[in-house]
Design a protein around this motif. Structure first.
Motif, PDB file in Angstrom:
ATOM      1  N   PRO A   1       0.829  -1.210   0.000  1.00  0.00           N
ATOM      2  CA  PRO A   1       0.000   0.000   0.000  1.00  0.00           C
ATOM      3  C   PRO A   1       0.863   1.259   0.000  1.00  0.00           C
ATOM      4  O   PRO A   1       2.017   1.244   0.417  1.00  0.00           O
ATOM      5  CB  PRO A   1      -0.802  -0.134   1.295  1.00  0.00           C
ATOM      6  N   ARG A   2       0.279   2.366  -0.487  1.00  0.00           N
ATOM      7  CA  ARG A   2       1.016   3.630  -0.535  1.00  0.00           C
ATOM      8  C   ARG A   2       1.267   4.183   0.857  1.00  0.00           C
ATOM      9  O   ARG A   2       2.299   4.786   1.126  1.00  0.00           O
ATOM     10  CB  ARG A   2       0.234   4.631  -1.374  1.00  0.00           C
ATOM     11  N   GLN A   3       0.306   4.001   1.769  1.00  0.00           N
ATOM     12  CA  GLN A   3       0.463   4.460   3.140  1.00  0.00           C
ATOM     13  C   GLN A   3       0.829   3.276   4.038  1.00  0.00           C
ATOM     14  O   GLN A   3       0.340   2.170   3.831  1.00  0.00           O
ATOM     15  CB  GLN A   3      -0.837   5.101   3.649  1.00  0.00           C
ATOM     16  N   PRO A   4       1.687   3.480   5.033  1.00  0.00           N
ATOM     17  CA  PRO A   4       2.074   2.377   5.912  1.00  0.00           C
ATOM     18  C   PRO A   4       0.870   1.801   6.659  1.00  0.00           C
ATOM     19  O   PRO A   4       0.150   2.528   7.349  1.00  0.00           O
ATOM     20  CB  PRO A   4       3.059   3.039   6.887  1.00  0.00           C
ATOM     21  N   VAL A   5       0.642   0.507   6.510  1.00  0.00           N
ATOM     22  CA  VAL A   5      -0.433  -0.187   7.218  1.00  0.00           C
ATOM     23  C   VAL A   5       0.087  -1.557   7.635  1.00  0.00           C
ATOM     24  O   VAL A   5       1.149  -2.005   7.191  1.00  0.00           O
ATOM     25  CB  VAL A   5      -1.691  -0.367   6.329  1.00  0.00           C
ATOM     26  N   ARG A   6      -0.664  -2.212   8.493  1.00  0.00           N
ATOM     27  CA  ARG A   6      -0.301  -3.572   8.880  1.00  0.00           C
ATOM     28  C   ARG A   6      -0.432  -4.482   7.657  1.00  0.00           C
ATOM     29  O   ARG A   6      -1.410  -4.418   6.924  1.00  0.00           O
ATOM     30  CB  ARG A   6      -1.208  -4.063  10.000  1.00  0.00           C
ATOM     31  N   SER A   7       0.538  -5.322   7.448  1.00  0.00           N
ATOM     32  CA  SER A   7       0.542  -6.187   6.272  1.00  0.00           C
ATOM     33  C   SER A   7       0.125  -7.602   6.653  1.00  0.00           C
ATOM     34  O   SER A   7       0.193  -8.019   7.814  1.00  0.00           O
ATOM     35  CB  SER A   7       1.932  -6.212   5.631  1.00  0.00           C
TER      36      SER A   7
END
Length: 259
Positions: free
Chosen positions: A20-26
């Protein structure tokens, strides 16, 4: 990579299994495994509901090898079937909603599978237990072959599986059209032999499809895909397992009729 599984298609992978473009939990393999297990629990619960709704015990002992129950199509069977199809289509276009609608699909599909399984078991006692055990064994074997890299998912394999599934769909359509004009052929020895061969081919394709599904999940983890896709990938894996179970159940039924 195209898997042949409509839930884990090449379009889905290219649009969703990316960082994703924004940091999120993967997503993780462990998280996907837990979500898949939870969906299977709801599937089994729906299956128990469908089974109990479809079966009634009979007082006459039919002897060893025959189920001592009468089976009727439960109320709401066709409604549940249509609803499961609609939910499946919705999920393909809305992977973010897989946490909720994946559970709904599992219960609805489980209800239908439970009723169908009850019908098979009424004809041949113990066939459902054997089919479940065989499904677990095929899944375990596919996972082992994938983890040890004895079988590697490739574009060539993906093309072969997709082409094979497409061929099976055309064959099923041909048999359905033929059955409209000649029902007696469905009960001939020739049809049973063809059905056994086709079922074996379908089981092999389902096992290879599982391998491709594992590869898709691993690719999503490697790419750092969002956490919510754990539910969707678990749903996609469940779809393949359902197909595998139904195919094995049908194969065992054909073999039982040949005895």
């Amino acid at each position: 990579m195209q898997t042949g599984n409509p839930a884990l298609s090449e379009k889905f992978a290219s649009e969703n299994l990316v960082a994703p473009r924004q940091p999120v939990r993967s997503m993780t393999v462990a998280g996907t495994s837990i979500k898949t297990f939870l969906l299977l629990v709801f599937l089994v619960a729906g299956g128990a509901w469908g089974w109990s709704s479809a079966t009634q015990p009979v007082s006459v002992d039919l002897g060893s090898g025959y189920g001592n129950t009468t089976v009727t199509i439960p109320g709401g069977f066709w409604l549940a079937s249509i609803a499961a199809f609609v939910v499946a289509m919705f999920l393909i276009f809305n992977p973010r909603r897989a946490a909720l609608f994946g559970v709904i699909y599992a219960v609805l599909q489980g209800f239908c599978l439970g009723a169908i399984s009850a019908a098979f078991n009424a004809q041949t006692e113990g066939i459902v237990s054997a089919a479940i055990l065989a499904t677990v064994c095929v899944f375990a074997a596919s996972l082992f072959l994938y983890v040890t890299r004895i079988v590697r998912p490739t574009q060539r394999m993906a093309f072969a599986v997709t082409a094979g599934i497409g061929g099976l769909m055309l064959l099923y359509l041909f048999v359905w059209v033929l059955a409209i004009f000649n029902w007696t052929w469905l009960y001939s020895d020739e049809f049973r032999t063809i059905g056994i061969v086709v079922s074996v081919i379908a089981i092999v394709l389902a096992a290879l499809s599982l391998t491709l599904d594992f590869g898709t999940i691993e690719a999503g983890v490697a790419a750092g895909a969002p956490k919510y896709l754990e539910w969707y990938c678990g749903y996609g894996l469940m779809v393949t397992l359902i197909w595998l179970y139904i195919t094995i159940l049908r194969l065992f039924a054909l073999l039982a009729r040949n005895r």
